[in-house]
Design a protein around this motif. Structure first.
Motif, PDB file in Angstrom:
ATOM      1  N   MET A   1    -100.567  28.038  17.596  1.00  0.00           N
ATOM      2  CA  MET A   1     -99.721  29.284  17.176  1.00  0.00           C
ATOM      3  C   MET A   1    -100.493  30.669  16.999  1.00  0.00           C
ATOM      4  SD  MET A   1     -96.629  28.424  18.209  1.00  0.00           S
ATOM      5  CE  MET A   1     -95.956  29.982  18.006  1.00  0.00           C
ATOM      6  N   SER A   2     -99.330  31.732  17.036  1.00  0.00           N
ATOM      7  CA  SER A   2    -100.362  33.223  17.067  1.00  0.00           C
ATOM      8  C   SER A   2     -99.299  33.454  17.011  1.00  0.00           C
ATOM      9  CB  SER A   2    -101.445  33.318  18.600  1.00  0.00           C
ATOM     10  OG  SER A   2    -100.689  33.031  19.495  1.00  0.00           O
ATOM     11  N   ILE A   3     -99.118  35.435  17.194  1.00  0.00           N
ATOM     12  CA  ILE A   3     -98.635  35.953  17.523  1.00  0.00           C
ATOM     13  C   ILE A   3     -98.247  37.471  18.288  1.00  0.00           C
ATOM     14  CG2 ILE A   3     -97.985  36.161  14.676  1.00  0.00           C
ATOM     15  CD1 ILE A   3     -98.625  38.772  14.106  1.00  0.00           C
ATOM     16  N   PHE A   4     -97.643  37.772  19.487  1.00  0.00           N
ATOM     17  CA  PHE A   4     -97.903  38.723  19.865  1.00  0.00           C
ATOM     18  C   PHE A   4     -98.905  38.489  21.798  1.00  0.00           C
ATOM     19  CE2 PHE A   4     -97.734  41.618  16.482  1.00  0.00           C
ATOM     20  CZ  PHE A   4     -96.350  41.725  16.461  1.00  0.00           C
ATOM     21  N   ILE A   5     -99.619  37.721  21.927  1.00  0.00           N
ATOM     22  CA  ILE A   5    -100.903  37.149  22.973  1.00  0.00           C
ATOM     23  C   ILE A   5    -100.676  35.747  21.944  1.00  0.00           C
ATOM     24  CG2 ILE A   5    -101.334  39.946  23.289  1.00  0.00           C
ATOM     25  CD1 ILE A   5    -104.098  39.114  22.779  1.00  0.00           C
ATOM     26  N   ASN A   6    -100.602  35.089  23.639  1.00  0.00           N
ATOM     27  CA  ASN A   6    -101.763  33.863  23.279  1.00  0.00           C
ATOM     28  C   ASN A   6    -102.042  33.599  24.694  1.00  0.00           C
ATOM     29  OD1 ASN A   6     -99.331  33.065  24.890  1.00  0.00           O
ATOM     30  ND2 ASN A   6     -98.189  32.955  23.294  1.00  0.00           N
ATOM     31  N   LYS A   7    -101.921  31.826  24.775  1.00  0.00           N
ATOM     32  CA  LYS A   7    -102.886  31.144  26.320  1.00  0.00           C
ATOM     33  C   LYS A   7    -101.774  31.784  27.539  1.00  0.00           C
ATOM     34  CE  LYS A   7    -103.154  27.340  25.411  1.00  0.00           C
ATOM     35  NZ  LYS A   7    -103.326  27.083  23.688  1.00  0.00           N
ATOM     36  N   ASP A   8    -100.449  32.583  27.515  1.00  0.00           N
ATOM     37  CA  ASP A   8     -99.659  32.807  28.237  1.00  0.00           C
ATOM     38  C   ASP A   8     -99.556  33.379  28.713  1.00  0.00           C
ATOM     39  OD1 ASP A   8     -98.577  29.627  28.988  1.00  0.00           O
ATOM     40  OD2 ASP A   8     -97.022  29.782  26.788  1.00  0.00           O
ATOM     41  N   THR A   9    -100.270  35.237  27.881  1.00  0.00           N
ATOM     42  CA  THR A   9    -100.289  36.218  27.984  1.00  0.00           C
ATOM     43  C   THR A   9    -101.099  36.470  29.227  1.00  0.00           C
ATOM     44  OG1 THR A   9    -100.827  36.697  25.734  1.00  0.00           O
ATOM     45  CG2 THR A   9    -101.091  38.002  27.342  1.00  0.00           C
ATOM     46  N   LYS A  10     -99.990  37.159  30.727  1.00  0.00           N
ATOM     47  CA  LYS A  10    -100.254  37.438  32.080  1.00  0.00           C
ATOM     48  C   LYS A  10    -101.162  39.063  31.725  1.00  0.00           C
ATOM     49  CE  LYS A  10     -98.693  35.154  35.344  1.00  0.00           C
ATOM     50  NZ  LYS A  10     -97.263  34.663  36.505  1.00  0.00           N
ATOM     51  N   LEU A  11    -102.216  39.673  32.001  1.00  0.00           N
ATOM     52  CA  LEU A  11    -102.582  41.366  31.350  1.00  0.00           C
ATOM     53  C   LEU A  11    -102.357  41.795  32.744  1.00  0.00           C
ATOM     54  CD1 LEU A  11    -102.954  42.536  28.657  1.00  0.00           C
ATOM     55  CD2 LEU A  11    -104.971  42.435  29.227  1.00  0.00           C
ATOM     56  N   VAL A  12    -101.449  43.034  32.808  1.00  0.00           N
ATOM     57  CA  VAL A  12    -102.259  43.641  33.481  1.00  0.00           C
ATOM     58  C   VAL A  12    -102.704  45.444  32.690  1.00  0.00           C
ATOM     59  CG1 VAL A  12     -99.774  45.122  33.233  1.00  0.00           C
ATOM     60  CG2 VAL A  12    -100.994  45.800  35.236  1.00  0.00           C
ATOM     61  N   VAL A  13    -103.888  45.869  33.660  1.00  0.00           N
ATOM     62  CA  VAL A  13    -104.866  46.287  32.574  1.00  0.00           C
ATOM     63  C   VAL A  13    -104.157  48.148  33.198  1.00  0.00           C
ATOM     64  CG1 VAL A  13    -106.896  47.399  32.176  1.00  0.00           C
ATOM     65  CG2 VAL A  13    -106.524  45.220  32.229  1.00  0.00           C
ATOM     66  N   GLN A  14    -103.544  48.954  32.500  1.00  0.00           N
ATOM     67  CA  GLN A  14    -103.392  50.897  33.404  1.00  0.00           C
ATOM     68  C   GLN A  14    -104.684  51.280  32.992  1.00  0.00           C
ATOM     69  OE1 GLN A  14     -99.258  50.156  31.592  1.00  0.00           O
ATOM     70  NE2 GLN A  14     -99.093  51.797  32.880  1.00  0.00           N
ATOM     71  N   GLY A  15    -105.202  51.591  34.488  1.00  0.00           N
ATOM     72  CA  GLY A  15    -105.984  53.119  34.274  1.00  0.00           C
ATOM     73  C   GLY A  15    -107.686  51.718  34.342  1.00  0.00           C
ATOM     74  N   ILE A  16    -107.232  50.590  34.624  1.00  0.00           N
ATOM     75  CA  ILE A  16    -108.132  49.643  34.492  1.00  0.00           C
ATOM     76  C   ILE A  16    -109.344  50.148  35.544  1.00  0.00           C
ATOM     77  CG2 ILE A  16    -107.710  48.609  37.318  1.00  0.00           C
ATOM     78  CD1 ILE A  16    -108.276  46.007  36.411  1.00  0.00           C
ATOM     79  N   THR A  17    -109.860  50.706  36.133  1.00  0.00           N
ATOM     80  CA  THR A  17    -110.922  51.603  36.868  1.00  0.00           C
ATOM     81  C   THR A  17    -111.927  53.237  35.876  1.00  0.00           C
ATOM     82  OG1 THR A  17    -109.815  53.544  38.480  1.00  0.00           O
ATOM     83  CG2 THR A  17    -110.192  51.315  39.047  1.00  0.00           C
ATOM     84  N   GLY A  18    -111.194  53.092  35.092  1.00  0.00           N
ATOM     85  CA  GLY A  18    -111.529  54.908  33.969  1.00  0.00           C
ATOM     86  C   GLY A  18    -113.072  53.489  33.575  1.00  0.00           C
ATOM     87  N   ARG A  19    -113.699  54.860  32.704  1.00  0.00           N
ATOM     88  CA  ARG A  19    -114.270  54.054  31.856  1.00  0.00           C
ATOM     89  C   ARG A  19    -114.503  52.795  31.496  1.00  0.00           C
ATOM     90  NH1 ARG A  19    -117.456  58.259  27.403  1.00  0.00           N
ATOM     91  NH2 ARG A  19    -115.391  57.101  26.918  1.00  0.00           N
ATOM     92  N   ASP A  20    -113.921  53.714  29.414  1.00  0.00           N
ATOM     93  CA  ASP A  20    -113.227  52.121  28.899  1.00  0.00           C
ATOM     94  C   ASP A  20    -112.085  51.508  29.421  1.00  0.00           C
ATOM     95  OD1 ASP A  20    -114.063  53.919  26.963  1.00  0.00           O
ATOM     96  OD2 ASP A  20    -112.873  55.078  25.931  1.00  0.00           O
ATOM     97  N   GLY A  21    -111.598  51.696  30.474  1.00  0.00           N
ATOM     98  CA  GLY A  21    -110.670  50.223  30.782  1.00  0.00           C
ATOM     99  C   GLY A  21    -111.482  49.399  31.429  1.00  0.00           C
ATOM    100  N   SER A  22    -112.416  49.761  32.123  1.00  0.00           N
ATOM    101  CA  SER A  22    -113.231  48.603  32.876  1.00  0.00           C
ATOM    102  C   SER A  22    -113.945  48.077  32.823  1.00  0.00           C
ATOM    103  CB  SER A  22    -113.884  49.402  33.909  1.00  0.00           C
ATOM    104  OG  SER A  22    -114.844  50.971  33.810  1.00  0.00           O
ATOM    105  N   PHE A  23    -114.699  49.226  31.166  1.00  0.00           N
ATOM    106  CA  PHE A  23    -115.493  47.843  29.907  1.00  0.00           C
ATOM    107  C   PHE A  23    -114.562  47.052  29.528  1.00  0.00           C
ATOM    108  CE2 PHE A  23    -117.406  47.204  25.902  1.00  0.00           C
ATOM    109  CZ  PHE A  23    -119.130  46.919  26.015  1.00  0.00           C
ATOM    110  N   HIS A  24    -113.090  47.120  29.448  1.00  0.00           N
ATOM    111  CA  HIS A  24    -112.931  46.181  28.001  1.00  0.00           C
ATOM    112  C   HIS A  24    -112.351  45.355  28.860  1.00  0.00           C
ATOM    113  CE1 HIS A  24    -114.623  47.527  24.501  1.00  0.00           C
ATOM    114  NE2 HIS A  24    -114.276  49.325  25.080  1.00  0.00           N
ATOM    115  N   THR A  25    -111.692  45.575  30.302  1.00  0.00           N
ATOM    116  CA  THR A  25    -111.520  44.693  31.077  1.00  0.00           C
ATOM    117  C   THR A  25    -112.279  43.185  31.245  1.00  0.00           C
ATOM    118  OG1 THR A  25    -109.611  46.489  32.098  1.00  0.00           O
ATOM    119  CG2 THR A  25    -110.035  43.954  33.166  1.00  0.00           C
ATOM    120  N   LYS A  26    -113.259  43.448  31.774  1.00  0.00           N
ATOM    121  CA  LYS A  26    -114.419  42.615  31.979  1.00  0.00           C
ATOM    122  C   LYS A  26    -114.458  42.148  30.457  1.00  0.00           C
ATOM    123  CE  LYS A  26    -117.125  45.784  34.602  1.00  0.00           C
ATOM    124  NZ  LYS A  26    -117.903  47.125  35.152  1.00  0.00           N
ATOM    125  N   GLN A  27    -114.612  42.942  29.110  1.00  0.00           N
ATOM    126  CA  GLN A  27    -115.143  41.965  28.008  1.00  0.00           C
ATOM    127  C   GLN A  27    -114.238  40.937  27.698  1.00  0.00           C
ATOM    128  OE1 GLN A  27    -117.475  43.198  25.206  1.00  0.00           O
ATOM    129  NE2 GLN A  27    -118.405  43.946  26.955  1.00  0.00           N
TER     130      GLN A  27
END
Lengths: 290, 381
Positions: A1-27
């Protein structure tokens, strides 16, 4: 178990094409987070890294992919709007990484998020990681290991420091939450402590506070009155001069409320173990887990 | 960001708040001329970013222009809480019947701007809050609705039983709120709000603090910044996108992240040293930031040792290492440097540093102990 996020988290990234957004989305994807969508107005229909569809708005992203959590990397002047869009589109959890969001913007966002019943973490925060399950935000994945300690902090790199020391000592984490250093944020210490108290896998909590405001004192009251699990705490800014903003908008000592000494006293009075140095967390948490 | 009283008053005047006439002077002769032009008794008020100006002797009543010149001579150049007075506001002295306090502050507990109003004005509102809290009305505002008419009237009647004064006050609340929101303030206050014996309200002193995060939206307010009231090193750092606060110690600290920077200062103190500064190089790093950070820190003659504490998350530690190498090649260091870095690209960073004759450790406590010893003139442990 965990809090707030877990295996069922389905993530949308707002600002995915920006410098920070794209880098951290890949990570996040490398870490194994289920990134289902990205949003950049005007880039709808394109793909990110060939696998993640990009939409013009969060409504489309949620409708097409079932995203339930959003992470925000948009610039500060647009961040408040981005948070409200994510919440309005139905994301139950929204993590805003953006630093520099005007506090008056947050006075509009906060009641809106509450009325919609969503959970906002941040702004100006490193995000959340549930080791081995999902990573939403910028906390480096390799400094964490799964385990039984919940971590909550107002800071970014200081959190990494403590988590790193815990991990090096073999102490794993259920979830690490950076709540952010701004005066008005969506989730406070008490929200996290309450969630950790209810999470069966969390056996102890490490809490890193800072000078400024009274959140830590209120958290101490909560620990004293509502928690059965042990808590260890630290306050950064013990040597900070009054009246000066120490980087975080919230980190300023003003009047009688907000000094490190007051907060440490409140911790002691609530039976919270006090780490004088970041490294002290290791021994104190070890002792509490026994 | 703080702005001066005269600047805050100009903004408030623009929103309709009644403000006594006045002008700014930088010399006693100018002060005399303004007093002459106003043609009535004036106040000469020091313009510095510090509270307690009156108690420090920085605010004086002057019956005539000659006296204005004399008082301005005394006030200009005086020190108030370490700040030199370079400007005075020469303004019409109001005829005071009663004094009230009106302020708005963003309250982190309520997560809203909150009005604080009290008929016990003119003095320290913190003192009123501590000793006679019943004399203050707190009114939180939902910024989605703005300040509603009935809320403004409620505050008006809390201050004045006379309906004419209450209505005037309610209007001023609306004007103050509009100025507060439009300028992106974290605080705005009128203290005192004076009721004259003839039944007029006038804002005799005004103060505004603008949220630094709003400044991108408000070029007009950024333009009001008075760099002469800040340490030059802090101005330099801000222009380089660094957060820097000068302190009195001798261990110069370069850290990424505000929380870790504070914790590093605390640790320096814990091990018996004194930090020379707070310096956060921020998240997304580039070598240029490190070069600027080193330049700013080494400009402080008190610094006897430089301590880097970098935990690479977004910050790439190889960027930091490259910055250290570049900066020290251009300007060789005159003081020892202790480097702690760990995290993103740590192996590359260590290689860069070693090849250029630096050593680095991955342990925070070890690095701090070493830096403190070196600042005291000792050898590395």
């Amino acid at each position: 178990m965990s809090i707030f996020i877990n295996k069922d988290t389905k993530l949308v990234v707002q600002g995915i094409t920006g410098r920070d957004g794209s880098f951290h989305t890949k990570q996040a994807m490398e870490y194994g987070t289920n990134v289902v969508a990205g949003v950049t107005p005007g880039k709808g229909g394109q793909m990110f890294e060939g696998t993640v569809p990009i939409f013009n708005n969060v409504y489309d992203a949620v409708a097409k992919t079932g995203a339930n959590t959003s992470v925000i990397y948009v610039p500060p002047m647009g961040a408040a709007d981005a948070i409200m869009e994510a919440v309005d589109a139905g994301c139950a959890t929204v993590v805003c990484i953006t630093e520099g969001v005007p506090v008056l913007d947050m006075t509009r966002v906060y009641p809106f998020v509450k009325e919609k019943g969503a959970r906002l973490i941040g702004p100006n925060c490193p995000g959340v990681i549930s080791p081995g399950q999902a990573k939403v935000g910028i906390i480096p994945g390799r400094i964490c290991i799964p385990g039984n300690v919940g971590v909550v902090s107002r800071s970014g790199t200081l959190t990494y420091e403590v988590v790193y020391q815990l991990t090096r000592a073999g102490i794993g984490q259920t979830t690490c939450v950076g709540i952010g250093g701004d005066p008005i944020n969506g989730t406070n210490f008490i929200d996290c402590l309450d969630a950790f108290e209810k999470d069966p896998n969390t056996h102890a909590v490490a809490m890193m506070g800072e000078i400024g405001g009274t959140d830590e004192q209120e958290a101490a009251d909560f620990v004293k009155n509502k928690m059965t699990k042990p808590v260890v705490g630290f306050i950064a800014g013990q040597t900070a001069p009054p009246g000066r903003r120490m980087g975080h908008a919230g980190a300023i000592i003003s009047g009688s409320a907000g000094t490190a000494a007051e907060k440490i006293e409140a911790f002691k009075a609530a039976g919270i173990g006090v780490a004088v140095r970041p490294m002290d967390f290791v021994e104190l948490i070890k002792a509490k887990l026994k | 960001m703080n702005i001066h009283e005269y600047q805050a008053k100009e903004i408030l005047r623009g929103f309709g708040v009644p403000i006594p006439a006045g002008k700014i002077a930088t010399t006693p002769v100018e002060a005399e001329a303004i007093a002459k032009e106003l043609g009535v008794a004036v106040m000469v008020k020091a313009q510095v970013h510090a509270g307690g100006r009156g108690k420090a002797g920085g605010v004086k009543f002057c019956k005539n222009p000659a006296e204005a010149k004399e008082k301005a001579t005394a006030i200009l150049g005086m020190q108030i809480k370490g700040l030199t007075v370079e400007k005075v506001l020469v303004t019409v002295a109001a005829d005071i019947g009663s004094e009230a306090y009106v302020g708005i502050i963003v309250d982190r507990q309520r997560k809203k701007p909150v009005f604080m109003v009290s008929a016990a004005g003119g003095i320290d509102i913190e003192q009123v809050a501590a000793q006679t809290p019943e004399k203050i009305l707190y009114l939180p505002v939902d910024t989605r609705y703005g300040l509603r008419g009935f809320e403004a009237m409620r505050m008006g009647f809390f201050l004045y039983s006379d309906v004419k004064l209450a209505k005037q006050a309610a209007k001023i609340m609306q004007q103050l709120y509009a100025a507060f929101m439009a300028s992106g303030c974290s605080l705005a206050e009128i203290n005192p709000l004076v009721a004259t014996p003839t039944g007029e309200l006038i804002a005799v002193d005004g103060k505004m603090v603008v949220d630094d995060n709003e400044l991108d939206r408000h070029a007009d307010i950024e333009a009001l910044r008075d760099v002469s009231s800040e340490a030059p090193s802090e101005v330099d750092a801000r222009n380089c996108n660094l957060t820097f606060i000068k302190l009195d110690g001798n261990v110069g600290c370069v850290v990424n992240g505000a929380g870790l920077a504070m914790a590093t200062m605390d640790l320096v103190k814990y091990y018996g040293g004194e930090p020379a500064n707070f310096l956060d190089i921020g998240g997304s790093s580039n070598p240029e930031k490190v070069v600027n950070a080193l330049r700013i820190i080494t400009a402080d003659p008190n610094v006897k040792c430089i301590l880097f504490n970098i935990f690479g998350g977004i910050t790439r530690t190889d960027d930091v290492a490259n910055g250290i190498v570049t900066a020290t090649k251009a300007n060789p260091l005159k003081v020892p440097i202790v480097i702690r870095l760990t995290g993103t690209n740590e192996e590359i960073a260590m290689k860069i540093l070693t090849e250029n004759g630096f050593s680095a450790s991955a342990d925070m406590d070890e690095a701090v102990v070493k830096a403190v010893a070196m600042a005291k003139g000792g050898q590395a442990a």
